[in-house]
Enzyme design. Sequence first.
Site: not given
Ligand code: TYD
Length: 376
Positions: A288
């Site tokens: 992302h």
């Molecule tokens: P995501 O940012 O997609 O993780 P990565 O990019 O590392 O795979 O986040 C995974 C899940 O966690 C998503 O459902 C959102 C949640 N999340 C939060 O609720 N708060 C946060 O600060 C972060 C980073 C993620």
Amino acid sequence: MGLELRYGKLKYISFIVLDLICLYLANMAAFGIYVEQTHVPYDPSDHLPVLIIMIVIDVAVTLVFNTLQRVLRRRIRIELFDTMTHIMISFLLLCVILFTTKQGADYSRGVVLLAYGIDYILLVTVHIFWRSFLQELGKKSGRPNALLISNDGFVEEGLQDLAKTGIDVKKILLLLNLHRNEISGIPVVADIEEAAASVCWEELDRVYVYGIDRHTVPEALRKACAEMRIKIDLVDFKYRILDVKTVQNKDAKYGSLTFLEERRDIPFNIRRVYWITETEANLQRGFHAHKRNCQLLFCPHGAIDIIMDDGEEKTVVTLDEPGKGLMLMPEVWHEMVWKESGSVLCVLASEYYDEEEYIRNYDDFVAYQHKREEDL
Ligand code: TYD
């Protein structure tokens, strides 16, 4: 008004004096025209008190409403508008005084109206000529003078960068300021208003923004620079590797201690901290980009590859020691690959979690990038 006096005392006063001369000449001209055209017996001594009131009002309006603010850098449209504002306020105040006093009825409103009309034309003309004259006078053939806008984390680097390009930094504005008054002998201004006043009256000819994401350049600053026809030279970067301070103990049994301090080491306010643990080797995450979020990533244990893609080229940075940090700016597509199981990724973020601020589809990211480029 205090800022104008602080940064351009003599020039500012010269404008006030010229304005008063214009007002006097406008009254004389209006008086002459009025008497000649109407043949009304109106004596110069009858007009003197009203002229004195006009002068007092003129000075008061200039000081209270700061109508000469940035007069030295005004564009013609702003000149016409601001001078009109000055004249209108002065005229209204004079009308109030004339209508509410008994003697006021004795004065010719025709002369007053005509005088303000002539004054408007005189003021605009004199401002334009005096401004060009002062600007010519201030032009030096030497190196350009700049205002450097940065933050505590990157200001020294910015100074070095500018020194290389032959630009003299005369003032610094720190967007996240730890109450520093000077850096390497260069004064630090208190806020954006002060920076704008300094750029205007001290004829700094460059504004150089270093190490701040372009989205975080304050709107007020953009406006001030646009108003003053100064281009913002922006050095924003997509990522930066940071050496995080680490205290090593001679005796290995005490381990090592690494620390980060907000503002001193991180050029943004930390709104959120998160970490990813219990991981297997070859785990892939991320995929992302963020629209606004700035992040500082580090890996206190293990090794993780961070793959960054700005839509044009890909870069890989391996975080494999606790003292290695990666400052990741918004609008960079990023993916993380765990090189060892159990590796820990810690992230300090400038924004609260907001799903709206994520771009999770690569094609959307490329389209977003193109749109941003067009907007700039
Ligand atoms: P995501 O940012 O997609 O993780 P990565 O990019 O590392 O795979 O986040 C995974 C899940 O966690 C998503 O459902 C959102 C949640 N999340 C939060 O609720 N708060 C946060 O600060 C972060 C980073 C993620």
